[in-house]
Design a protein around this motif. Structure first.
Motif, PDB file in Angstrom:
ATOM      1  N   ASP A 192       0.305  -0.953  -0.365  1.00  0.00           N
ATOM      2  CA  ASP A 192      -0.477  -0.085   0.000  1.00  0.00           C
ATOM      3  C   ASP A 192       0.791   1.659  -0.164  1.00  0.00           C
ATOM      4  O   ASP A 192       1.983   1.125   0.589  1.00  0.00           O
ATOM      5  CB  ASP A 192      -0.967  -0.113   0.796  1.00  0.00           C
ATOM      6  N   VAL A 193       0.656   2.065  -0.299  1.00  0.00           N
ATOM      7  CA  VAL A 193       1.186   3.523  -0.909  1.00  0.00           C
ATOM      8  C   VAL A 193       1.298   4.004   0.479  1.00  0.00           C
ATOM      9  O   VAL A 193       2.209   4.451   0.753  1.00  0.00           O
ATOM     10  CB  VAL A 193       0.588   4.153  -1.742  1.00  0.00           C
ATOM     11  N   ILE A 194       0.291   3.672   1.552  1.00  0.00           N
ATOM     12  CA  ILE A 194       0.673   5.242   3.145  1.00  0.00           C
ATOM     13  C   ILE A 194       2.727   4.021   3.900  1.00  0.00           C
ATOM     14  O   ILE A 194       3.122   4.699   4.112  1.00  0.00           O
ATOM     15  CB  ILE A 194      -0.311   4.311   3.862  1.00  0.00           C
ATOM     16  N   SER A 195       1.702   3.062   3.257  1.00  0.00           N
ATOM     17  CA  SER A 195       3.665   2.294   4.298  1.00  0.00           C
ATOM     18  C   SER A 195       5.014   2.417   3.572  1.00  0.00           C
ATOM     19  O   SER A 195       5.491   3.234   4.369  1.00  0.00           O
ATOM     20  CB  SER A 195       3.098   0.736   4.162  1.00  0.00           C
ATOM     21  N   SER A 196       4.609   2.998   2.108  1.00  0.00           N
ATOM     22  CA  SER A 196       6.188   3.402   1.592  1.00  0.00           C
ATOM     23  C   SER A 196       6.259   4.879   1.810  1.00  0.00           C
ATOM     24  O   SER A 196       7.306   5.125   2.373  1.00  0.00           O
ATOM     25  CB  SER A 196       5.540   3.147  -0.088  1.00  0.00           C
ATOM     26  N   LEU A 197       5.352   5.571   1.688  1.00  0.00           N
ATOM     27  CA  LEU A 197       5.718   6.899   2.204  1.00  0.00           C
ATOM     28  C   LEU A 197       5.800   7.284   4.008  1.00  0.00           C
ATOM     29  O   LEU A 197       6.923   7.940   3.961  1.00  0.00           O
ATOM     30  CB  LEU A 197       3.995   7.858   1.831  1.00  0.00           C
ATOM     31  N   ILE A 205      13.690   4.420   3.291  1.00  0.00           N
ATOM     32  CA  ILE A 205      14.144   4.038   1.899  1.00  0.00           C
ATOM     33  C   ILE A 205      14.490   5.991   1.411  1.00  0.00           C
ATOM     34  O   ILE A 205      14.650   6.986   2.342  1.00  0.00           O
ATOM     35  CB  ILE A 205      13.003   3.785   0.833  1.00  0.00           C
ATOM     36  N   ASP A 206      15.414   5.994   0.863  1.00  0.00           N
ATOM     37  CA  ASP A 206      15.348   7.076  -0.538  1.00  0.00           C
ATOM     38  C   ASP A 206      14.548   7.828  -0.973  1.00  0.00           C
ATOM     39  O   ASP A 206      14.601   9.300  -1.066  1.00  0.00           O
ATOM     40  CB  ASP A 206      16.740   6.619  -1.110  1.00  0.00           C
ATOM     41  N   ALA A 207      13.409   7.627  -1.372  1.00  0.00           N
ATOM     42  CA  ALA A 207      13.065   8.163  -2.356  1.00  0.00           C
ATOM     43  C   ALA A 207      11.426   6.857  -3.108  1.00  0.00           C
ATOM     44  O   ALA A 207      12.085   5.639  -2.097  1.00  0.00           O
ATOM     45  CB  ALA A 207      13.334   8.171  -3.838  1.00  0.00           C
ATOM     46  N   THR A 208      10.527   7.318  -3.426  1.00  0.00           N
ATOM     47  CA  THR A 208       9.501   6.643  -4.177  1.00  0.00           C
ATOM     48  C   THR A 208       8.653   7.544  -5.150  1.00  0.00           C
ATOM     49  O   THR A 208       9.441   8.701  -5.526  1.00  0.00           O
ATOM     50  CB  THR A 208       7.687   6.271  -3.067  1.00  0.00           C
ATOM     51  N   ILE A 209       7.788   6.926  -5.915  1.00  0.00           N
ATOM     52  CA  ILE A 209       7.312   7.205  -7.265  1.00  0.00           C
ATOM     53  C   ILE A 209       6.401   7.754  -7.170  1.00  0.00           C
ATOM     54  O   ILE A 209       5.846   6.455  -6.889  1.00  0.00           O
ATOM     55  CB  ILE A 209       8.279   7.458  -8.422  1.00  0.00           C
ATOM     56  N   ILE A 218      -2.917  11.837   1.281  1.00  0.00           N
ATOM     57  CA  ILE A 218      -2.319  11.052   2.766  1.00  0.00           C
ATOM     58  C   ILE A 218      -1.107  11.949   3.940  1.00  0.00           C
ATOM     59  O   ILE A 218      -0.528  12.040   4.837  1.00  0.00           O
ATOM     60  CB  ILE A 218      -1.333   9.810   2.381  1.00  0.00           C
ATOM     61  N   VAL A 219       0.154  12.628   3.105  1.00  0.00           N
ATOM     62  CA  VAL A 219       0.970  13.670   3.619  1.00  0.00           C
ATOM     63  C   VAL A 219       0.254  14.463   4.881  1.00  0.00           C
ATOM     64  O   VAL A 219       0.424  14.872   6.271  1.00  0.00           O
ATOM     65  CB  VAL A 219       1.388  15.007   2.974  1.00  0.00           C
ATOM     66  N   ASP A 220      -0.960  15.177   4.020  1.00  0.00           N
ATOM     67  CA  ASP A 220      -2.047  15.523   5.173  1.00  0.00           C
ATOM     68  C   ASP A 220      -1.978  15.293   6.948  1.00  0.00           C
ATOM     69  O   ASP A 220      -1.943  15.379   7.801  1.00  0.00           O
ATOM     70  CB  ASP A 220      -2.687  16.281   4.998  1.00  0.00           C
ATOM     71  N   ALA A 221      -2.885  14.047   6.376  1.00  0.00           N
ATOM     72  CA  ALA A 221      -3.469  13.102   7.135  1.00  0.00           C
ATOM     73  C   ALA A 221      -2.277  12.070   8.603  1.00  0.00           C
ATOM     74  O   ALA A 221      -2.415  12.247   9.431  1.00  0.00           O
ATOM     75  CB  ALA A 221      -4.344  12.098   6.811  1.00  0.00           C
TER      76      ALA A 221
END
Length: 280
Positions: A192-197, A205-209, A218-221
């Motif tokens: 899922d995206v939340i875990s990666s962020l 991790i150094d980055a994602t796309i 997701i950032v706000d929450a």
């Protein structure tokens, strides 16, 4: 006596022929009926309409595209698109939530009728799935921690650890296009995206796309200190995925999407979730 036995044997043979003939006729009738039902069954649009429901698979963890709201109901851009399409097909929608990597197998196993979960249309996927016309175009950018100034372009991935969704088009892009071009870097996959962020925010991790539409809520929450950098590295188009060889269903989906765009319904849904008009 022999004559009577002969007549008896003849009568028995005639009865046997008649019974077998009747059975053969019945089998032919059933075969014909089953053949008709088989033809109907192969038309999944008619199956869906007959059932009165279309089973739609999506992640349910990818706001603002698809997620569970406070009422534990499926919500988001994809969910609204799916509901409107179902309405125009004359059926209800039943959402099935699971990890992205499991959606295609579930569709092929006939546990789903369609996938509406930001599934990018690619040549590889078109070998095993059929797609509707695209219903959204997304711009993908590099995302790093707020204090990271070392990564601004794909060439900066060398020697780094890059997170990406398991089974996504972005994972394929990193493995098949970026790795050969940039050189060695580590790819870490997520369900899922939340875990990666969150891992990005924590420095694991150094980055994602990802694309900007998916990033902000997701950032706000979660109060994540991350940012998008550089120009868009690619753009993707997502479509509604169904099993292969379903021209009637694909045509009906395309008609529904076109109708939504023609009468302004699509624009209303797009502005609701992204706060702007869709790009022309």
């Amino acid at each position: 006596m022999k004559s009577r036995k002969g007549w008896t044997l003849t009568a028995l043979l005639l009865m046997t022929v008649l019974v077998l003939s009747a059975c053969g006729s019945k089998a032919t009738d059933n075969g014909s009926t089953n053949g008709t039902n088989g033809a109907q069954a192969s038309n999944e649009l008619e199956q869906i309409k007959s059932a009165g429901v279309i089973k739609v698979g999506m992640m349910g963890t990818y706001a603002p595209y698809n997620f569970l709201n406070d009422k534990k109901e499926m919500d988001g851009f994809d969910a609204d698109i799916a509901r409107e399409v179902a309405k125009r097909l004359g059926v209800k929608v039943e959402f099935v939530s699971q990890e992205f990597s499991g959606l295609t197998p579930s569709l092929q196993a006939k546990k789903l009728d369609a996938i509406v979960s930001q599934m990018t249309i690619t040549d590889d996927r078109k070998k095993v799935l059929d797609f509707s016309d695209p219903y959204i175009t997304n711009q993908v950018k590099i995302i790093v921690k707020e204090d990271n100034n070392d990564i601004t372009k794909l060439e900066d991935f060398k020697g780094k650890t890059i997170g990406v969704g398991l089974g996504t088009n972005d994972e394929t892009y990193l493995r098949n296009e970026v790795l050969p071009k940039v050189g060695d870097f580590t790819i870490k996959t997520y369900d899922d995206v939340i875990s990666s962020l969150k891992d990005l925010n924590a420095g694991r991790i150094d980055a994602t796309i990802n694309n900007m539409y998916a990033l902000k809520p997701i950032v706000d929450a979660n109060g994540l200190k991350i940012k998008a950098v550089g120009e868009a590295i690619k753009s993707d188009q997502a479509g509604i995925a169904v099993r292969k060889d379903n021209p009637e269903l694909v045509a009906a989906l395309n008609d529904a999407l076109k109708g939504m765009k023609d009468d302004g319904t699509y624009n209303t849904i797009f502005k609701k979730w992204f706060g702007e008009e869709p790009a022309q």
